[in-house]
Design a protein around this motif. Structure first.
Motif, PDB file in Angstrom:
ATOM      1  N   GLN A   1       0.859  -1.187   0.000  1.00  0.00           N
ATOM      2  CA  GLN A   1       0.000   0.000   0.000  1.00  0.00           C
ATOM      3  C   GLN A   1       0.887   1.227   0.000  1.00  0.00           C
ATOM      4  O   GLN A   1       2.109   1.128   0.166  1.00  0.00           O
ATOM      5  CB  GLN A   1      -0.923   0.006   1.231  1.00  0.00           C
ATOM      6  CG  GLN A   1      -0.184   0.023   2.559  1.00  0.00           C
ATOM      7  CD  GLN A   1      -1.112  -0.044   3.763  1.00  0.00           C
ATOM      8  OE1 GLN A   1      -2.264   0.361   3.706  1.00  0.00           O
ATOM      9  NE2 GLN A   1      -0.607  -0.582   4.871  1.00  0.00           N
TER      10      GLN A   1
ATOM     11  N   ASP B   1      -1.318   5.589   3.150  1.00  0.00           N
ATOM     12  CA  ASP B   1      -2.323   4.637   3.629  1.00  0.00           C
ATOM     13  C   ASP B   1      -1.803   3.849   4.835  1.00  0.00           C
ATOM     14  O   ASP B   1      -2.553   3.553   5.775  1.00  0.00           O
ATOM     15  CB  ASP B   1      -2.725   3.673   2.517  1.00  0.00           C
ATOM     16  CG  ASP B   1      -3.640   4.312   1.487  1.00  0.00           C
ATOM     17  OD1 ASP B   1      -4.216   5.381   1.793  1.00  0.00           O
ATOM     18  OD2 ASP B   1      -3.780   3.750   0.387  1.00  0.00           O
TER      19      ASP B   1
ATOM     20  N   ASN C   1      -3.762   3.886   8.334  1.00  0.00           N
ATOM     21  CA  ASN C   1      -4.238   2.636   8.934  1.00  0.00           C
ATOM     22  C   ASN C   1      -3.610   2.379  10.297  1.00  0.00           C
ATOM     23  O   ASN C   1      -4.241   1.809  11.186  1.00  0.00           O
ATOM     24  CB  ASN C   1      -3.954   1.473   7.986  1.00  0.00           C
ATOM     25  CG  ASN C   1      -4.882   1.469   6.796  1.00  0.00           C
ATOM     26  OD1 ASN C   1      -6.038   1.893   6.890  1.00  0.00           O
ATOM     27  ND2 ASN C   1      -4.397   1.004   5.645  1.00  0.00           N
TER      28      ASN C   1
END
Length: 379
Positions: free
Chosen positions: A322, A326, A330
């Motif tokens: 990713q 991101d 996260n």
């Protein structure tokens, strides 16, 4: 993650060393930058509960912690005179097997174990050094170190504690920590308990955590009006005075203070404060972990636990396919609620003490907190 090869971690504390090990296992090139001359911390003992032990099992140091530390599975709560009130189980991680509820160990020994593990992954440790300035671009961070060196990193992790310089570079408007009107005293004493044990006074408490087969570390929380440090020459007299109202085995500790076995140099005192960074925990390629984000009081003995758990989650996200943005988003999504629970409930327990709330109410909040923290981390 593509595009991440060389990483700087600023801060050689528990969170920073844990992150260095986890990233080293991903075959990344890691520089650990520490402003002090060694990785040996100042401090007495430390309590490692479920969130911490799950991570330390993951990085392969649990057996050493069990060998050199003191294991326990409950918090036993007593009146100030040593009468047992209740026993609160410390839940090991639901998703983890064969973990003790908690382990106490000397901070110096824990640092030594982590430092040795870093060597296995060839972490490059830069002592007596810090980042003076950073300039970020789309694909790297250019930094100037305090020794004048210029370095280029794909990512920088700020693990430099409560007074984080990296956080202040990202958020110069950060307001700082909030003083709680309590202070904590810590000292290593002979072991006389098998479990983590807390003795409740009216608005003060003291407790003991096994840290080896022969030692405990004692903590004492008191109510203070000003956020100021106590001169060394007053430490022993004040601590002996504060403990004089407790019974059970505690008078034997007072005796050790009065006869000079425990000296002022053995006692560590600091005022208690907390903060929780609500802004994003990153800017571009620089991200924060541990006390730089969520500094807490020691009432749940989980400040280190939630810091290393944050390091684990961040490194898990970095390993995924990713974008870096991101991964950072996260990381906060998975970690925020648990970190906030530790900060909020620790501060609340301190207020309960100051406000003379019942020890039953305090015990219930501790139990609820440990139950929640024993649950698996959000995916």
């Amino acid at each position: 993650m593509k595009g991440i090869n060389k990483v700087a971690i600023v801060g050689g504390g528990i969170a920073g060393m844990t992150a260095a090990i986890l990233l080293g296992r991903q075959n990344l090139n890691v520089d650990l930058i520490e402003e002090k001359s060694s990785l040996t911390p100042i401090g007495a003992g430390i309590t490692l509960s479920a969130p911490t032990l799950r991570v330390f099992k993951e990085i392969g140091i649990l057996e050493e912690l069990e060998k050199y530390g003191g294991c326990f599975n409950s918090v036993d709560q007593y009146t100030s005179q040593g009468e047992l009130l209740r026993t609160i189980p410390i839940f090991a991680g639901i998703a983890s097997n064969n973990l003790p509820g908690g382990i106490g160990i000397m901070r110096t020994k824990l640092a030594e174990i982590l430092a040795n593990k870093m060597k296995e992954y060839k972490v490059n440790v830069l002592l007596n050094n810090s980042i003076e300035s950073m300039v970020q671009s789309a694909d790297h961070v250019s930094v100037t170190l305090s020794d004048g060196r210029q370095e280029r990193y794909d990512m920088v992790i700020g693990a430099d504690g409560v007074r984080s310089h990296i956080r202040n570079l990202l958020y110069p408007e950060f307001k700082g920590s909030t003083f709680t009107h309590q202070g904590v005293w810590r000292v290593v004493v002979p072991r006389f308990v098998d479990q983590c044990s807390i003795f409740f006074g009216d608005e003060i408490k003291t407790g003991f955590t096994p840290i080896s087969s022969t030692q405990c570390y004692m903590f004492f929380n008191d109510h203070i009006e000003k956020e100021e440090h106590i001169p060394e020459e007053r430490l022993t007299g004040l601590l002996a005075e504060y403990l004089s109202g407790f019974g059970g085995q505690i008078p034997s500790i007072v005796k050790l203070i009065k006869d000079g076995t425990i000296t002022a140099k053995d006692i560590i005192f600091r005022p208690l404060a907390y903060h929780m960074l609500e802004e994003d925990w990153y800017k571009n390629r620089v991200v924060l972990i541990g006390d730089a984000i969520h500094a807490t009081t020691p009432h749940l003995a989980t400040g280190a636990g939630i810091a290393v758990e944050g390091a684990l989650i961040l490194c898990q996200e970095i390993a995924k396919d990713q974008s870096l943005e991101d991964a950072f988003k996260n990381y906060k999504r998975r970690h925020y609620a648990r970190a906030k629970l530790v900060v909020d409930n620790s501060v609340k327990l301190g207020q309960y003490e100051i406000n003379h709330e019942s020890d039953e109410k305090r015990g219930l909040l501790m139990k609820e907190s440990y139950e929640e923290l024993s649950k698996p981390i959000m995916e």
